[in-house]
Design an enzyme around this catalytic site. Structure first.
Site, mmCIF file in Angstrom:
data_model
loop_
_atom_site.group_PDB
_atom_site.id
_atom_site.type_symbol
_atom_site.label_atom_id
_atom_site.label_comp_id
_atom_site.label_asym_id
_atom_site.label_seq_id
_atom_site.Cartn_x
_atom_site.Cartn_y
_atom_site.Cartn_z
ATOM 1 N N PHE A 4 0.876 -1.177 0.000
ATOM 2 C CA PHE A 4 0.000 0.000 0.000
ATOM 3 C C PHE A 4 0.908 1.221 0.000
ATOM 4 O O PHE A 4 1.631 1.464 0.962
ATOM 5 C CB PHE A 4 -0.868 -0.042 1.253
ATOM 6 C CG PHE A 4 -1.953 0.996 1.342
ATOM 7 C CD1 PHE A 4 -3.183 0.794 0.739
ATOM 8 C CD2 PHE A 4 -1.754 2.159 2.069
ATOM 9 C CE1 PHE A 4 -4.208 1.734 0.855
ATOM 10 C CE2 PHE A 4 -2.763 3.103 2.198
ATOM 11 C CZ PHE A 4 -3.995 2.886 1.585
ATOM 12 N N GLU A 13 4.724 9.359 1.611
ATOM 13 C CA GLU A 13 5.854 9.834 0.812
ATOM 14 C C GLU A 13 6.939 10.386 1.729
ATOM 15 O O GLU A 13 6.680 10.649 2.915
ATOM 16 C CB GLU A 13 5.380 10.905 -0.177
ATOM 17 C CG GLU A 13 4.365 10.383 -1.170
ATOM 18 C CD GLU A 13 3.966 11.390 -2.226
ATOM 19 O OE1 GLU A 13 3.194 11.030 -3.129
ATOM 20 O OE2 GLU A 13 4.432 12.551 -2.165
ATOM 21 N N SER A 58 1.791 12.229 7.866
ATOM 22 C CA SER A 58 0.528 12.545 8.532
ATOM 23 C C SER A 58 -0.375 13.425 7.679
ATOM 24 O O SER A 58 -1.565 13.548 7.966
ATOM 25 C CB SER A 58 0.808 13.228 9.871
ATOM 26 O OG SER A 58 1.452 12.346 10.767
ATOM 27 N N THR A 78 5.102 -1.493 3.630
ATOM 28 C CA THR A 78 5.258 -2.863 4.123
ATOM 29 C C THR A 78 4.954 -3.846 2.996
ATOM 30 O O THR A 78 4.014 -3.646 2.225
ATOM 31 C CB THR A 78 4.315 -3.099 5.314
ATOM 32 O OG1 THR A 78 4.690 -2.238 6.382
ATOM 33 C CG2 THR A 78 4.392 -4.531 5.793
ATOM 34 N N ASN A 104 -8.488 2.598 8.082
ATOM 35 C CA ASN A 104 -9.270 2.230 9.262
ATOM 36 C C ASN A 104 -9.386 0.718 9.421
ATOM 37 O O ASN A 104 -9.491 0.211 10.539
ATOM 38 C CB ASN A 104 -10.655 2.879 9.209
ATOM 39 C CG ASN A 104 -10.637 4.287 9.760
ATOM 40 O OD1 ASN A 104 -9.841 4.623 10.628
ATOM 41 N ND2 ASN A 104 -11.523 5.136 9.247
ATOM 42 N N GLU A 142 0.157 3.933 10.384
ATOM 43 C CA GLU A 142 -1.306 3.988 10.245
ATOM 44 C C GLU A 142 -1.896 5.111 11.092
ATOM 45 O O GLU A 142 -2.999 5.003 11.632
ATOM 46 C CB GLU A 142 -1.963 2.649 10.641
ATOM 47 C CG GLU A 142 -1.298 1.410 10.082
ATOM 48 C CD GLU A 142 -1.280 1.324 8.574
ATOM 49 O OE1 GLU A 142 -1.623 2.321 7.908
ATOM 50 O OE2 GLU A 142 -0.904 0.278 8.036
ATOM 51 N N THR A 148 -0.228 8.464 13.616
ATOM 52 C CA THR A 148 0.362 8.610 14.943
ATOM 53 C C THR A 148 -0.741 8.851 15.972
ATOM 54 O O THR A 148 -1.862 9.229 15.637
ATOM 55 C CB THR A 148 1.334 9.795 14.982
ATOM 56 O OG1 THR A 148 0.589 11.016 14.837
ATOM 57 C CG2 THR A 148 2.380 9.697 13.875
ATOM 58 N N PHE A 208 -7.583 20.353 12.520
ATOM 59 C CA PHE A 208 -6.571 20.190 11.476
ATOM 60 C C PHE A 208 -7.258 20.226 10.121
ATOM 61 O O PHE A 208 -8.472 20.003 10.013
ATOM 62 C CB PHE A 208 -5.804 18.879 11.655
ATOM 63 C CG PHE A 208 -6.695 17.644 11.586
ATOM 64 C CD1 PHE A 208 -6.795 16.904 10.427
ATOM 65 C CD2 PHE A 208 -7.410 17.234 12.707
ATOM 66 C CE1 PHE A 208 -7.613 15.791 10.375
ATOM 67 C CE2 PHE A 208 -8.214 16.109 12.660
ATOM 68 C CZ PHE A 208 -8.323 15.384 11.495
#
Length: 386
Positions: free
Chosen positions: A130, A134, A139, A165, A241, A365, A367, A385
């Site tokens: 996946f 970058e 985040s 991964t 998720n 996935e 922080t 944010f």
């Protein structure tokens, strides 16, 4: 000690499992005990990937359950718990393969994409990665610089992805790129010209993971590579998720294993007045608080699983579980390492290996800071944010 209570399951949650769920957990635990734990420390020391374990993982038949119309997410979570007893990196294989890529193809792919990839990926006959993060955008994935442009025969992709991964072993990469300003997902076969899959070495954590960076230089893909339902960042977040859910369960396994190994050591380690360390008040105080945190982790994951099975979970609930369980798991691992003393830094036991791997789990996935903002937005109705 009570005859009915298990030190790492004080609320007897496993006793309430259905036979089918108990069987999945037991099969996975047996595999971990027999195949993973005897070898994983050596592979960690050498910074090598135990690829020989993939055939055994495939025989567990865990990923096909995600293809059901109504998957049993509690059963799947229990399997992730048991896998992470052995290794966070092995559980991560499933989080990526299942939560990120299978979920994307099943929910956002075309019929042809589902026919081509779902069964090989579910059976671990093929591996996938996946590619969202970058070098300059983790985040904040909406700022990604990877671009796709339309061509006469499909699309041309240029960009640089990192921390993928399964990357160096993957046959297909789910690459997220901006197409005409919209974030879209593309299934890119990794043997295409212009695809450069580079292993990331020198890691202190996740040393047994196939972690890679992907450099895409004018990679030409056909029109059929575009996931038709994945045309926004929201699609990528929906995949994340799914992976975060498996982390909420997996971290329980790491914490349980650390506590089990530590209690066993403390009961046989004699210190002060010919008594075992486990008999001292300060030790029991620490054990009690770790058991409390572990129980809270278990209850949170179980309730989230119930909501997920009913199709009623919301992102803030997933974020809360990923944030809380990752933090508490690493705190338990650190306390266990402390209680083990110098013995805790040896690879003869697995506590410190689990501890350093959890340093990655608490970061990837999303922080805990990002998840706290997601939860905070749910609590206040104010998004802090952009």
């Amino acid at each position: 000690m009570s005859d009915t209570l298990q030190p790492t399951d004080l609320y007897q949650l496993d006793a309430g499992l259905t036979d089918a769920r108990r069987d999945i957990a037991a099969r996975t635990r047996t595999f971990v005990d027999a195949e993973v734990l005897p070898c994983i420390a050596d592979y960690h020391d050498r910074e090598e990937v135990p690829r020989h374990l993939l055939s055994g993982l495939a025989r567990l038949d865990l990923l096909p359950m995600l293809l059901d119309d109504k998957p049993d997410y509690i059963a799947y979570g229990l399997a992730m718990r048991e896998l992470e007893r052995g290794s966070s990196t092995l559980r991560s294989v499933f989080s990526v393969q299942g939560g990120l890529v299978l979920h994307a193809i099943k929910n956002f792919g075309s019929d042809a994409q589902r026919a081509r990839w779902l069964q090989p990926l579910a059976n671990l006959e093929s591996l996938a990665c996946f590619a969202l993060t970058e070098p300059l955008f983790g985040s904040n994935p909406s700022g990604m610089e990877t671009r796709a442009e339309k061509t006469a025969r499909g699309y041309r992709i240029n960009g640089h992805k990192r921390w993928a991964t399964n990357g160096t072993a993957a046959e297909v990469a789910l690459v997220w790129a901006k197409l005409d300003g919209r974030i879209c997902g593309f299934l890119v076969e990794t043997n295409l010209p212009g695809m450069d899959m580079r292993p990331i070495k020198g890691k202190i954590s996740f040393r047994t993971s196939e972690t890679a960076e992907l450099v895409l230089n004018n990679v030409e893909v056909p029109e059929s590579a575009l996931l038709p339902g994945a045309r926004s960042l929201g699609a990528a977040m929906a995949c994340l998720n799914q992976a975060r859910y498996s982390i909420a369960w997996g971290t329980i396994g790491a914490a349980q294993a650390c506590l089990e190994e530590t209690i066993a050591y403390l009961k046989q380690r004699i210190q002060f007045d010919e008594k075992p360390l486990a008999s001292h008040q300060l030790i029991q105080h620490k054990l009690a608080w770790m058991a409390a945190d572990l129980t809270a982790m278990q209850l949170m994951a179980m309730r989230l699983g119930e909501l997920k099975c009913a199709g009623r979970e919301v992102p803030a609930q997933v974020s809360l579980a990923k944030m809380y369980n990752s933090r508490k798991a690493i705190e338990i691992a650190r306390t266990c390492r402390e209680l083990l003393g110098a013995h805790g830094i040896l690879t003869d036991n697995h506590v410190m290996r689990r501890m350093v791997d959890l340093e990655t789990v608490i970061t990837y996935e999303g922080t805990e800071h990002i998840h706290a903002l997601i939860v905070g937005s749910e609590l206040t109705g104010i998004k802090a944010f952009s």
